[in-house]
Write a protein that holds these residues in place. Structure first.
Motif, PDB file in Angstrom:
ATOM      1  N   PRO A 162     -43.258  -8.857 -25.126  1.00 22.39           N
ATOM      2  CA  PRO A 162     -42.817  -8.705 -26.510  1.00 22.39           C
ATOM      3  C   PRO A 162     -42.449  -7.252 -26.816  1.00 22.39           C
ATOM      4  O   PRO A 162     -42.964  -6.317 -26.195  1.00 22.39           O
ATOM      5  N   GLY A 163     -41.554  -7.080 -27.770  1.00 21.42           N
ATOM      6  CA  GLY A 163     -41.170  -5.733 -28.155  1.00 21.42           C
ATOM      7  C   GLY A 163     -39.854  -5.709 -28.896  1.00 21.42           C
ATOM      8  O   GLY A 163     -39.205  -6.748 -29.079  1.00 21.42           O
ATOM      9  N   LEU A 164     -39.450  -4.531 -29.308  1.00 23.94           N
ATOM     10  CA  LEU A 164     -38.239  -4.378 -30.114  1.00 23.94           C
ATOM     11  C   LEU A 164     -36.974  -4.711 -29.341  1.00 23.94           C
ATOM     12  O   LEU A 164     -35.952  -5.042 -29.940  1.00 23.94           O
ATOM     13  N   LYS A 165     -37.011  -4.626 -28.004  1.00 23.26           N
ATOM     14  CA  LYS A 165     -35.835  -4.942 -27.196  1.00 23.26           C
ATOM     15  C   LYS A 165     -35.823  -6.382 -26.717  1.00 23.26           C
ATOM     16  O   LYS A 165     -34.855  -6.822 -26.090  1.00 23.26           O
ATOM     17  N   ASN A 166     -36.887  -7.127 -26.993  1.00 18.62           N
ATOM     18  CA  ASN A 166     -36.969  -8.517 -26.575  1.00 18.62           C
ATOM     19  C   ASN A 166     -35.946  -9.344 -27.350  1.00 18.62           C
ATOM     20  O   ASN A 166     -35.894  -9.274 -28.584  1.00 18.62           O
ATOM     21  N   PRO A 167     -35.091 -10.134 -26.664  1.00 15.65           N
ATOM     22  CA  PRO A 167     -34.052 -10.907 -27.360  1.00 15.65           C
ATOM     23  C   PRO A 167     -34.576 -11.932 -28.361  1.00 15.65           C
ATOM     24  O   PRO A 167     -33.819 -12.379 -29.225  1.00 15.65           O
TER      25      PRO A 167
END
Length: 228
Positions: A162-167
């Motif tokens: 998970p994270g801000l770059k996860n689509p």
């Protein structure tokens, strides 16, 4: 004091208390609203700045969205329900790039969405069988076959963290039909420029701020209808 006399005393006291409050009641037969009133109007500039401002969620700081660069029809907003579906239903209007959550009283919360190839692959009725905050992204094997560089995020390799770059963004809602996973998803996405457009891949994507709001409104096993 006997039980009967005590009960009579309490009833009399309650009646006197109610009578003492009666002057604040505007009318003896004031109608009770069937459903709460909701403003049916576009959000104000101040509301938009709050709606699409920076958000701290799940240990991540989601950046503000430059909403001025997005077509206003795709802002999150309450509208008159155009679908006629029961309250609590999620409706995806794929051609118009809108997603609705139907409310009691004839209104709906509407969100702008982006659609990809997978977004056109399914239509019909189902349920929101699973919901997850900050999900892992596991591209299906068919996508990995088309884009071998995604192999490190495959199902076998556990997906992307998970994270801000996860689509999949801040939230994902998984659609099932007849007990089977349709592989159709409603999810957040950091690419706000894709809202209102048909992009190269993905299902139905919302801005992260919008998908967090959507997640709070959609119940587990809520019905969903997808129009193509």
């Amino acid at each position: 004091m006997t039980l009967t006399s005590r009960r009579s005393f309490l009833l009399a006291a309650a009646s006197m208390a109610l009578a003492s409050c009666s002057t604040s009641v505007p009318g003896r037969y004031a109608p009770v609203p069937v459903a709460p009133r909701r403003p049916i109007e576009p959000p104000t500039l101040a509301e938009l700045e709050v709606m699409y401002g920076p958000v701290e969620d799940g240990g991540f700081l989601i950046p503000a969205i430059p909403f001025q660069e997005i077509d206003p029809q795709f802002y999150r907003q309450r509208v008159l329900d155009p679908t006629g579906e029961p309250a609590g239903t999620v409706v995806v209007d794929t051609p118009k790039r809108f997603l609705y959550v139907i409310e009691p009283g004839g209104t709906a919360m509407r969100y702008g969405v982006g659609i990809g190839r997978e977004g056109f692959a399914w239509q019909g009725q189902g349920i929101i069988h699973w919901r997850q905050a900050w999900p892992r992204w596991k591209p299906p094997n068919e996508m990995v076959a088309r884009q071998p560089e995604l192999a490190k995020y495959s199902i076998e390799n556990g997906g992307m963290e998970p994270g801000l770059k996860n689509p999949l963004g801040a939230r994902a809602l998984y659609i099932f039909q007849n007990g089977q996973d349709t592989l159709y998803r409603l999810h957040g996405n950091p690419e706000w420029r894709s809202i209102g457009k048909a992009v190269s891949s993905g299902c139905v994507r919302l801005m992260n701020q919008d998908v967090i709001d959507l997640y709070s409104r959609v119940k587990y096993h809520a019905p969903i209808v997808v129009y193509q």
